[in-house]
Enzyme design. Structure first.
Site, PDB file in Angstrom:
ATOM      1  N   HIS A 169      -3.235  55.012  39.215  1.00  0.00           N
ATOM      2  CA  HIS A 169      -2.373  54.857  38.064  1.00  0.00           C
ATOM      3  C   HIS A 169      -3.364  54.419  37.048  1.00  0.00           C
ATOM      4  O   HIS A 169      -3.905  53.269  37.516  1.00  0.00           O
ATOM      5  CB  HIS A 169      -1.412  53.910  38.098  1.00  0.00           C
ATOM      6  CG  HIS A 169       0.050  54.762  38.397  1.00  0.00           C
ATOM      7  ND1 HIS A 169       0.702  54.347  39.721  1.00  0.00           N
ATOM      8  CD2 HIS A 169       0.810  55.485  37.829  1.00  0.00           C
ATOM      9  CE1 HIS A 169       2.084  55.263  39.672  1.00  0.00           C
ATOM     10  NE2 HIS A 169       1.973  55.730  38.624  1.00  0.00           N
ATOM     11  N   HIS A 206      -1.727  59.606  34.594  1.00  0.00           N
ATOM     12  CA  HIS A 206      -1.376  59.074  33.184  1.00  0.00           C
ATOM     13  C   HIS A 206      -2.658  58.998  32.215  1.00  0.00           C
ATOM     14  O   HIS A 206      -2.819  59.856  31.228  1.00  0.00           O
ATOM     15  CB  HIS A 206      -0.751  57.899  32.939  1.00  0.00           C
ATOM     16  CG  HIS A 206       0.658  57.931  33.883  1.00  0.00           C
ATOM     17  ND1 HIS A 206       1.692  58.851  33.634  1.00  0.00           N
ATOM     18  CD2 HIS A 206       1.069  57.127  35.012  1.00  0.00           C
ATOM     19  CE1 HIS A 206       2.493  58.911  34.637  1.00  0.00           C
ATOM     20  NE2 HIS A 206       2.368  57.582  35.429  1.00  0.00           N
ATOM     21  N   ASP A 257       6.181  62.927  38.574  1.00  0.00           N
ATOM     22  CA  ASP A 257       6.303  61.579  38.721  1.00  0.00           C
ATOM     23  C   ASP A 257       7.577  61.043  39.094  1.00  0.00           C
ATOM     24  O   ASP A 257       8.036  60.930  40.015  1.00  0.00           O
ATOM     25  CB  ASP A 257       5.857  61.030  37.324  1.00  0.00           C
ATOM     26  CG  ASP A 257       5.379  59.537  37.393  1.00  0.00           C
ATOM     27  OD1 ASP A 257       5.350  58.927  38.553  1.00  0.00           O
ATOM     28  OD2 ASP A 257       4.896  58.741  36.586  1.00  0.00           O
TER      29      ASP A 257
HETATM   30 ZN   LIG Z   1       3.453  57.102  37.011  1.00  0.00          ZN
END
Ligand SMILES: [Zn+2]
Length: 386
Positions: A169, A206, A257
């Site tokens: 992430h 992301h 997600d």
């Molecule tokens: Zn996430």
């Protein structure tokens, strides 16, 4: 917990207040509940047209933080749910060691996630020994704030050149970017590119907040950026610089997600719509070679997803569309993807086959009812005993 975190509790509701609720809910899940929840999710994913799932899995231990008698018990619940529903699984056990960039210990709610590097590598080798055609096992470094620099170096040196998916992430939140600059003297992606051998094995999840040089660095590394537009919108993360990244030849995949939405159509649609809203233009996801925004984004997401999951066989999985669906009336090869991505809200899938086996017929998974019955009972119990 989809739909349970949408009431304002304080005027500054953000990702961080959402995370507190998520932790309370996750604290009650044991291996049996994990199985029922994962099975329901995988049925929904298959019915929506996902044939592979990457599980960024970080609920490893008992609620008090002690490992289960089998330290892989929670992972095995996920593996069993994938096997029983027929979805390809890329399991990514998460390394989660500290509660912030300052290296603080995990909070009470985070103890179920934590491993030493040694315990983590042992879990990884146990699970990697069990890989098969539709089960891949790789690593997930939770984030730069949860994995100290020395631990990150130790894990990467232990795996060396081994071919496996490596997910992290990164740069999802502006607070995370600010903390990283304050503590490590660099932006998160800038720090990662300078301190880790980022290559095509890597997926940056992301990567919302990027400078121009970070964007160029990711594109040059051949890593995939996993975009999760419905979750990023739900959490108020921000918008990824899609047009600039694609112009650099950057690679993207999509993910569900948080599973507020389980639909590749909705992810692709909102990926494009977010860009339209911010640029005040249309068909941002198209390219000179592929004028169809739907087809271009669909094909980029398939290629990025194959790379990110390392599920080579998924290239031979099939989605069969319902030729009788009104939204497909008069469809041509040139308009097929745009119809699929942008037209209407009724599912257009008739059947889905994974690894040569038909798992969804007439829009329904064969075990959908039985699995949903178990899931409803399980959720009722999770929501009432607190
Ligand atoms: Zn996430």
């Amino acid at each position: 917990m989809a739909g349970l975190a949408e009431r304002q509790l304080n005027p500054a509701d953000s990702f961080w207040t959402w995370r507190e609720l998520m932790y309370r809910f996750a604290g009650r899940i044991d291996p049996e509940a994990q199985y029922d929840i994962a099975a329901q999710l995988y049925v929904e994913m298959l019915e929506a047209g996902y044939t592979s799932v990457c599980e960024f899995h970080y609920l490893h231990h008992q609620p008090d933080g002690r490992p289960y008698a089998d330290p892989a018990a929670m992972s095995r619940a996920i593996i069993a749910a994938a096997r029983d529903t027929g979805i390809r699984l890329t399991l990514l056990p998460v390394l989660y060691m500290s509660g912030g960039f300052d290296g603080r210990a995990l909070s009470e709610r985070q103890r179920r996630f934590g491993h030493s590097v040694d315990a983590y590598l042992s879990l990884l080798s146990t699970l990697r020994a069990e890989q098969h055609e539709s089960l891949r096992v790789g690593i997930a470094l939770h984030s730069l704030r949860a994995v100290p620099a020395d631990a990150l170096a130790e894990v990467l040196s232990a795996i060396g050149d081994a071919v496996m998916p490596i997910h992290i992430h990164i740069a999802e939140q502006t607070a995370e970017v600010d903390d990283c600059i304050a503590v490590r003297g660099a932006r998160p992606v800038e720090w990662l590119l300078a301190n880790a051998p980022v290559d095509a094995r890597w997926t940056l999840v992301h990567a919302t907040h990027l400078s121009d040089s970070e964007m160029r660095g990711i594109a040059a590394s051949k890593a995939v950026v996993a975009l999760c537009p419905t979750t990023e919108a739900n959490l108020g993360d921000g918008l990824f610089p899609l047009r600039e990244f694609l112009a650099l030849g950057g690679r993207i995949g999509i993910g569900s997600d948080s599973n507020v939405s389980v639909s590749p159509v909705e992810e692709l649609r909102w990926l494009e719509y977010g860009q339209r809203l911010i640029t005040r233009q249309r068909n941002v996801g198209s390219s000179a070679a592929q004028p169809s925004a739907g087809q271009n984004l669909f094909e980029l997401a398939i290629a990025g997803g194959l790379q990110s999951c390392q599920q080579e066989g998924a290239a031979r999985d099939h989605l069969v569309l319902d030729a009788d669906a009104p939204a497909l009336a008069g469809v041509t090869p040139e308009t097929l993807h745009d119809r699929f991505v942008f037209a209407g809200n009724r599912p257009l899938l008739r059947s889905v086959s994974v690894a040569g086996r038909v798992v969804v017929e007439n829009g329904r998974h064969a075990q959908a009812e039985a699995i949903a019955r178990r899931y409803r009972g399980r959720l009722q119990a999770l929501l009432t005993d607190s």
